[in-house]
Enzyme design. Structure first.
Site, PDB file in Angstrom:
ATOM      1  N   GLU B  47       7.356  12.682 -16.676  1.00 13.60           N
ATOM      2  CA  GLU B  47       8.491  12.147 -15.909  1.00 13.60           C
ATOM      3  C   GLU B  47       7.951  11.134 -14.892  1.00 13.60           C
ATOM      4  OE1 GLU B  47       9.739  14.986 -12.973  1.00 13.60           O
ATOM      5  OE2 GLU B  47      11.795  14.219 -12.882  1.00 13.60           O
ATOM      6  N   ASN B 113      16.838   8.878 -13.412  1.00 20.06           N
ATOM      7  CA  ASN B 113      15.548   9.439 -13.788  1.00 20.06           C
ATOM      8  C   ASN B 113      15.576   9.497 -15.322  1.00 20.06           C
ATOM      9  OD1 ASN B 113      13.298  11.052 -14.257  1.00 20.06           O
ATOM     10  ND2 ASN B 113      13.602  12.244 -12.384  1.00 20.06           N
ATOM     11  N   LYS B 131      18.107  12.073 -16.994  1.00 17.84           N
ATOM     12  CA  LYS B 131      18.070  13.446 -16.475  1.00 17.84           C
ATOM     13  C   LYS B 131      19.439  13.898 -15.981  1.00 17.84           C
ATOM     14  CE  LYS B 131      15.167  16.076 -13.175  1.00 17.84           C
ATOM     15  NZ  LYS B 131      13.966  15.874 -12.320  1.00 17.84           N
ATOM     16  N   GLU B 150      15.531  14.176  -4.889  1.00 21.94           N
ATOM     17  CA  GLU B 150      16.014  13.501  -6.100  1.00 21.94           C
ATOM     18  C   GLU B 150      17.489  13.174  -6.031  1.00 21.94           C
ATOM     19  OE1 GLU B 150      14.583  14.440 -10.003  1.00 21.94           O
ATOM     20  OE2 GLU B 150      13.213  15.907  -9.166  1.00 21.94           O
ATOM     21  N   CYS B 196      12.017  17.505 -16.592  1.00 22.36           N
ATOM     22  CA  CYS B 196      11.673  18.425 -15.498  1.00 22.36           C
ATOM     23  C   CYS B 196      12.680  19.566 -15.322  1.00 22.36           C
ATOM     24  CB  CYS B 196      11.465  17.629 -14.223  1.00 22.36           C
ATOM     25  SG  CYS B 196      10.547  18.558 -12.959  1.00 22.36           S
ATOM     26  N   ASN B 221       7.387  16.815 -13.057  1.00 25.22           N
ATOM     27  CA  ASN B 221       6.626  16.770 -11.800  1.00 25.22           C
ATOM     28  C   ASN B 221       7.061  18.017 -11.040  1.00 25.22           C
ATOM     29  OD1 ASN B 221       5.356  13.870 -10.935  1.00 25.22           O
ATOM     30  ND2 ASN B 221       7.083  13.572 -12.307  1.00 25.22           N
TER      31      ASN B 221
END
Lengths: 348, 348
Positions: B47, B113, B131, B150, B196, B221
């Site tokens: 990622e 993302n 994502k 995020e 993730c 991550n």
């Protein structure tokens, strides 16, 4: 504020085709007494706990098949059924809750793989669950196949996944949707029920998770894993077959407890039935972070006990698994819209 | 008939706030070359692979925030973006497929993302995923909290979970819905992408499972687990924090691979960024039975390689996880109907 409950899984070893219900119930009462002596407030028994796991047999005599079921006209009747009443009487006497699985024959003649939650303090069955994910076969895939004919003997459960609160199990209940203390006096620990194969399906756990479940109870009968059920068993050792099946049992209990921030208790029927049908042990208590905190050491009658703090569930429920903040159901449509496989769109 | 693919996870160690994209891409090309020398046909990168994991910072300078994103006007543009083109050129040259995550800035100024699947043979991006489960915070819960912001920097992915087939990756493709050999020449291995936090959600995997996915690719991550993110970090050792986070990473990858009868490949950014932000390794290849068959041994640049036989997926897909036979979506309604918690019905 800690919300401690003392819980137990009552694992049951070999029960043979010719074992009497009385002898099995006597063993279950011994397990109950042992659990109570440790301080257990809730004792979880296996799936179809009163008899051998009969779906492995193809019966020539329908009367034998029917003999493995309990008549259950609904309501509290299983606790009053003369076949199994002594167990419920003992729970009532000790003031402890029990969860137990059995073959249910309804007044209209339907057959389900069922479990009830019986409240020792009120002396009532307060929740009934009927297994949704009935596995196995209607007919053996080849003569002598070591499979479970559950699809032959049980209908698909028709009660859904209804979480419930167990009255008096623990003080300081919380509301599921806000996490605030429940002051109306009605609430208590939030509990869900699953039976055996259900535990492998994330779709079984999530409905309970969405109702704020803090504790999911599971009974099972699981045999050592054959390499390919469509072929006669490959030359794999008993130990390897057990280890493979235990691996998937643990993975299912641990991941789904983590992903729903709930504790779980699983109780298995295990051992070598009729001297030849092997069922795994591995009855366990798993915390809301997915760690096994207690697990059976034998494949025989055994009480697995732990003191758990339901308050720990809140860590996940308010953080990474805060569903209201982090779920994206607008992207999950296929999960309910589609039963089986669909071709992916071709992108080229 | 075996359907062998040689695959690799390209794990990337520490990348600092002041590391240049050029230096990181040069390390990625080294990893690609190492994987190719082992025979890899598909290489999965993490990622946000081209930069440090910037959502940990609260930027005072918007230009710095924007500097971590790639401009992507759609279509093949990321492969042609001058910032990162050398990696895609190398994959094209070697004729291998790569999957790689990055911060995507669309032509209309949205930020996602994102990950793309780039086919080395055709030289095209054939699938893009954004994502869905964007975790973390818009604002730090307290000053200096070690959390990922995020939700501040990324919108929720709007492309759903669309499985795709990778052309030319492997012969003898199968149709997802019947398991029969695909003779129209269009099909190949069925693949899904997750990023993730998505991997912790069974709702992310199941849509791919329902499209017959044989391989799910995950970049991540993940930092060592703090005891409670709402409080300053408890005195927990670096090793314990890593071990706890790795436990949940493994549990998520292993269970969901098992429950969807698919292989999975996860590639992490790891190591000690800026000398103080720890990210776990644990990049892995997991088989369709849930077993880890290869896993990173370091928290540095490392290629994790395995030869996998996609045919193994069929064992689960035709048996216990034969969805068309065993799923019961009529009981799953709450999963799509409900986003957050709902109170259970009171039964007493």
């Amino acid at each position: 504020m800690p919300r401690i409950v003392k819980v137990a899984a009552a694992q049951i070893g070999a029960v043979h085709r010719d074992s009497s219900r009385d002898s099995t119930i006597s063993r279950m009462i011994d397990l109950l007494n042992t659990a109570v002596s440790k301080g257990a407030q809730l004792i979880v028994f296996p799936e179809c706990a009163f008899t051998t796991f009969f779906p492995r047999y193809l019966f020539s005599d329908p009367a034998e098949m029917e003999s493995y079921f309990e008549d259950d006209a609904g309501g509290n009747s299983i606790a009053d059924s003369k076949n199994v009443k002594p167990l419920f009487d003992k729970a009532r006497e000790a003031g402890v809750d029990i969860w137990v699985g059995y073959g249910e024959r309804t007044s209209s003649g339907q057959h389900f793989n069922t479990a009830v939650y019986f409240c020792g303090k009120t002396g009532e069955v307060i929740s009934k669950y009927r297994k949704v994910h009935v596995p196995g076969f209607v007919n053996p895939p080849f003569p002598g196949a070591e499979v479970h004919l559950e699809k032959r003997y049980f209908e698909t459960g028709d009660l859904g996944f209804e979480a419930f609160r167990a009255p008096g199990l623990i003080p300081n209940a919380l509301k599921a949707n806000t996490g605030e203390e429940d002051t109306d006096g009605k609430g208590d620990a939030i509990i869900g029920s699953l039976i055996c194969n259900d535990r492998r399906w994330p779709e079984s756990w999530r409905p309970y998770g969405l109702q704020g479940a803090e504790l999911v109870l599971v009974g099972f009968n699981t045999n050592g894993k054959a390499d390919d059920i469509y072929k006669p068993r490959q030359p794999i050792s008993l130990e390897d077959a057990r280890e493979q099946a235990l691996f998937h049992h643990r993975l299912s209990m641990q991941y789904n407890s983590y992903a729903n921030s709930c504790f779980s208790i699983s109780a298995g029927r295990c051992g070598m039935d009729d001297g030849k049908f092997d069922l795994i042990g591995g009855s366990s208590i798993v915390d809301s972070d997915g760690h096994i905190i207690a697990e059976a050491k034998t494949v025989d009658d055994e009480v697995v006990f732990a003191e758990i703090d339901l308050e720990e569930c809140r860590k996940g429920k308010k953080d990474i698994f805060n569903f209201a903040v982090n779920r994206q159901p607008q992207t999950y449509g296929i999960i309910t819209a589609q039963k089986g496989y669909v071709e992916p769109k071709l992108l080229f």
